[in-house]
Design a protein around this motif. Sequence first.
Motif, PDB file in Angstrom:
ATOM      1  N   ASP A   1       0.828  -1.215   0.000  1.00 30.32           N
ATOM      2  CA  ASP A   1       0.000   0.000   0.000  1.00 30.32           C
ATOM      3  C   ASP A   1       0.860   1.261   0.000  1.00 30.32           C
ATOM      4  O   ASP A   1       0.641   2.188   0.781  1.00 30.32           O
ATOM      5  N   ARG A   2       1.854   1.265  -0.891  1.00 27.14           N
ATOM      6  CA  ARG A   2       2.698   2.468  -1.046  1.00 27.14           C
ATOM      7  C   ARG A   2       2.808   2.797  -2.522  1.00 27.14           C
ATOM      8  O   ARG A   2       2.432   1.990  -3.391  1.00 27.14           O
ATOM      9  N   ASP A   3       3.316   3.962  -2.820  1.00 28.02           N
ATOM     10  CA  ASP A   3       3.442   4.394  -4.202  1.00 28.02           C
ATOM     11  C   ASP A   3       4.476   3.547  -4.953  1.00 28.02           C
ATOM     12  O   ASP A   3       5.493   3.135  -4.385  1.00 28.02           O
ATOM     13  N   VAL A   4       4.201   3.325  -6.227  1.00 30.31           N
ATOM     14  CA  VAL A   4       5.179   2.655  -7.076  1.00 30.31           C
ATOM     15  C   VAL A   4       6.386   3.582  -7.214  1.00 30.31           C
ATOM     16  O   VAL A   4       6.231   4.786  -7.448  1.00 30.31           O
ATOM     17  N   PRO A   5       7.613   3.075  -7.029  1.00 26.75           N
ATOM     18  CA  PRO A   5       8.800   3.940  -7.118  1.00 26.75           C
ATOM     19  C   PRO A   5       8.846   4.731  -8.416  1.00 26.75           C
ATOM     20  O   PRO A   5       8.495   4.227  -9.493  1.00 26.75           O
ATOM     21  N   GLY A   6       9.301   5.974  -8.305  1.00 25.16           N
ATOM     22  CA  GLY A   6       9.359   6.846  -9.465  1.00 25.16           C
ATOM     23  C   GLY A   6      10.211   6.300 -10.583  1.00 25.16           C
ATOM     24  O   GLY A   6       9.860   6.417 -11.766  1.00 25.16           O
ATOM     25  N   TRP A   7      11.361   5.679 -10.245  1.00 23.81           N
ATOM     26  CA  TRP A   7      12.244   5.165 -11.293  1.00 23.81           C
ATOM     27  C   TRP A   7      11.573   4.058 -12.086  1.00 23.81           C
ATOM     28  O   TRP A   7      11.836   3.902 -13.292  1.00 23.81           O
ATOM     29  N   VAL A   8      10.685   3.298 -11.422  1.00 23.28           N
ATOM     30  CA  VAL A   8       9.969   2.224 -12.118  1.00 23.28           C
ATOM     31  C   VAL A   8       9.026   2.824 -13.154  1.00 23.28           C
ATOM     32  O   VAL A   8       8.995   2.409 -14.325  1.00 23.28           O
ATOM     33  N   ARG A   9       8.244   3.812 -12.740  1.00 19.07           N
ATOM     34  CA  ARG A   9       7.273   4.415 -13.646  1.00 19.07           C
ATOM     35  C   ARG A   9       7.965   5.138 -14.803  1.00 19.07           C
ATOM     36  O   ARG A   9       7.504   5.078 -15.951  1.00 19.07           O
ATOM     37  N   GLU A  10       9.064   5.792 -14.506  1.00 22.58           N
ATOM     38  CA  GLU A  10       9.771   6.544 -15.544  1.00 22.58           C
ATOM     39  C   GLU A  10      10.383   5.628 -16.604  1.00 22.58           C
ATOM     40  O   GLU A  10      10.449   5.990 -17.789  1.00 22.58           O
ATOM     41  N   SER A  11      10.837   4.453 -16.180  1.00 19.46           N
ATOM     42  CA  SER A  11      11.528   3.555 -17.115  1.00 19.46           C
ATOM     43  C   SER A  11      10.612   2.509 -17.751  1.00 19.46           C
ATOM     44  O   SER A  11      11.046   1.785 -18.662  1.00 19.46           O
ATOM     45  N   LEU A  12       9.371   2.412 -17.306  1.00 21.09           N
ATOM     46  CA  LEU A  12       8.447   1.424 -17.874  1.00 21.09           C
ATOM     47  C   LEU A  12       8.381   1.471 -19.402  1.00 21.09           C
ATOM     48  O   LEU A  12       8.439   0.419 -20.059  1.00 21.09           O
ATOM     49  N   PRO A  13       8.242   2.658 -20.009  1.00 19.76           N
ATOM     50  CA  PRO A  13       8.117   2.689 -21.479  1.00 19.76           C
ATOM     51  C   PRO A  13       9.318   2.127 -22.227  1.00 19.76           C
ATOM     52  O   PRO A  13       9.204   1.761 -23.399  1.00 19.76           O
ATOM     53  N   ASP A  14      10.474   2.058 -21.559  1.00 23.91           N
ATOM     54  CA  ASP A  14      11.680   1.555 -22.223  1.00 23.91           C
ATOM     55  C   ASP A  14      11.715   0.032 -22.302  1.00 23.91           C
ATOM     56  O   ASP A  14      12.450  -0.530 -23.121  1.00 23.91           O
ATOM     57  N   LEU A  15      10.954  -0.633 -21.442  1.00 24.98           N
ATOM     58  CA  LEU A  15      11.096  -2.083 -21.296  1.00 24.98           C
ATOM     59  C   LEU A  15      10.724  -2.896 -22.533  1.00 24.98           C
ATOM     60  O   LEU A  15      11.438  -3.851 -22.874  1.00 24.98           O
ATOM     61  N   PRO A  16       9.614  -2.611 -23.224  1.00 26.02           N
ATOM     62  CA  PRO A  16       9.289  -3.444 -24.388  1.00 26.02           C
ATOM     63  C   PRO A  16      10.409  -3.511 -25.409  1.00 26.02           C
ATOM     64  O   PRO A  16      10.729  -4.597 -25.918  1.00 26.02           O
ATOM     65  N   ALA A  17      11.034  -2.379 -25.709  1.00 24.72           N
ATOM     66  CA  ALA A  17      12.118  -2.375 -26.692  1.00 24.72           C
ATOM     67  C   ALA A  17      13.343  -3.126 -26.177  1.00 24.72           C
ATOM     68  O   ALA A  17      13.997  -3.861 -26.931  1.00 24.72           O
ATOM     69  N   LEU A  18      13.652  -2.981 -24.888  1.00 24.99           N
ATOM     70  CA  LEU A  18      14.789  -3.691 -24.315  1.00 24.99           C
ATOM     71  C   LEU A  18      14.578  -5.206 -24.375  1.00 24.99           C
ATOM     72  O   LEU A  18      15.491  -5.961 -24.724  1.00 24.99           O
ATOM     73  N   MET A  19      13.357  -5.643 -24.044  1.00 20.60           N
ATOM     74  CA  MET A  19      13.070  -7.073 -24.054  1.00 20.60           C
ATOM     75  C   MET A  19      12.986  -7.616 -25.475  1.00 20.60           C
ATOM     76  O   MET A  19      13.394  -8.750 -25.741  1.00 20.60           O
TER      77      MET A  19
END
Length: 471
Positions: A367-385
């Motif tokens: 019950d805490r906020d999703v870390p900022g670094w996670v949200r900021e880097s999410l869009p990069d993941l599909p291309a990396l994978m």
Amino acid sequence: MPQRRSHVAPSAAQTELAAALAALRESLDAPTDFPAAVVAEAEATKAATPELDLRDIPFATLDPLGSRDLDQAFHLERDGSGFAVRYAIADVPGFVAPGGEVDTEARRRGQTLYAADGTIPLHPKILSEDRASLLADVDRPALVWTFALDSSGTVTCFRLERALVRSRAQLDYVSAQAALDRGEGGPAALLPEIGALRIEQEKIRGGASLNLPDEEVTRAADGSYAIERRHPLPVEEWNAQLSLMTGMAAASLMLDAGTGILRTMPQPDEKAFDAFRHQTEALGRPWTTGRYGDYLRDLDRADPMTLPVLEAAATLFRGAGYVTFDGSAPSDAQQAAIAAPYAHATAPLRRLVDRWSLEICLAVSEDRDVPGWVRESLPDLPALMQSSGQRASRLDSATINCVEAALLTPFVGRTVEATVIEIRGERATVQLADPAVTASASVPAGTVPGGRVSLRLVSTDVARGEIEFAI
């Protein structure tokens, strides 16, 4: 289907093969070693000790024999008329600092690659095969999923917690299957029952499993290479159901939170279904009624025609990818083969994206906020994978091609018998029985999938992984 194993004996072909595999690794920019700064950070990092202590739970791992990068450990017990399933995942988020040297290098690699001459790990081995790995008889931080299942295998509730665990046994597939076949007890004793119930749940959902035979290049102590082809053991399919159940739970948490990354695959269209129906008719094993998942599950694994049918069915399992979202759920969140939303969340030692899934799921569970670094880097993941997946695919296919060319080199000039698996235009995919090689060749007009053909081996090129046949 029986296991098939073909060897490349020590010879000039083997020397050429070793050079070809080394060149392949170099061409893919996939170094085994890590930069000094990455290793130094990995050696210095320490995960915090979780407050929750679950070391009294006798977890066990189940992996291929000799594995050291152990991502998951399970504990199964009866709970009234149902079951309690605990599934511990290596706490990679606790070891990898966002934006640090290990994180940066992991993003470049994307996933662990399995080459014929050794693994090319996602993380330095001090983490992936030691401190973060759920090895037996050592204390480890883990992210523990706890599931309550009813008598039908339906998940009634679940939770995720960070905890200290201690695995008590490192099981391997072959030995575990043999012990279960003998009716022995042990950590995996309930796995057949729970696995069968979860497979039935998959059937109810309308899911489908392809379960093609594994094809793996192995290296013996004498330096010879071999290709092994075998169908997964039942214990592997039951064990996979625990991972699928966890991935579906992770997806549900992320969808509820409105932030996450899903593994998706579109439903095959009618054109693909019609083409597959025609192929099954040509193979003499027509799919006429029911859902395609039920048809695939009911295939006789001892039937020699099952492999060509499964190869044909692979066209129905295309288009898998990753979808990220932050703020609202995607319009199509389904993974068609699983028939449910699904996320990769159980192999963080070997796959980059799982760390993001686990970070999000843990934040939601606490019950805490999703870390900022996670949200900021999410869009990069599909291309990396996608990039790492393409690298892995090239490595796998090119390795097998090179080894198969080496296997067939002693047969140049001879006639070999083969079974036709699939026909595309004027060429066909054919399967040789001995040595067990899958190749592409021109075949006589009128040849149908499942038919037998005689082919003359004209030449092989081990370095290029090329094989030439003549009718």
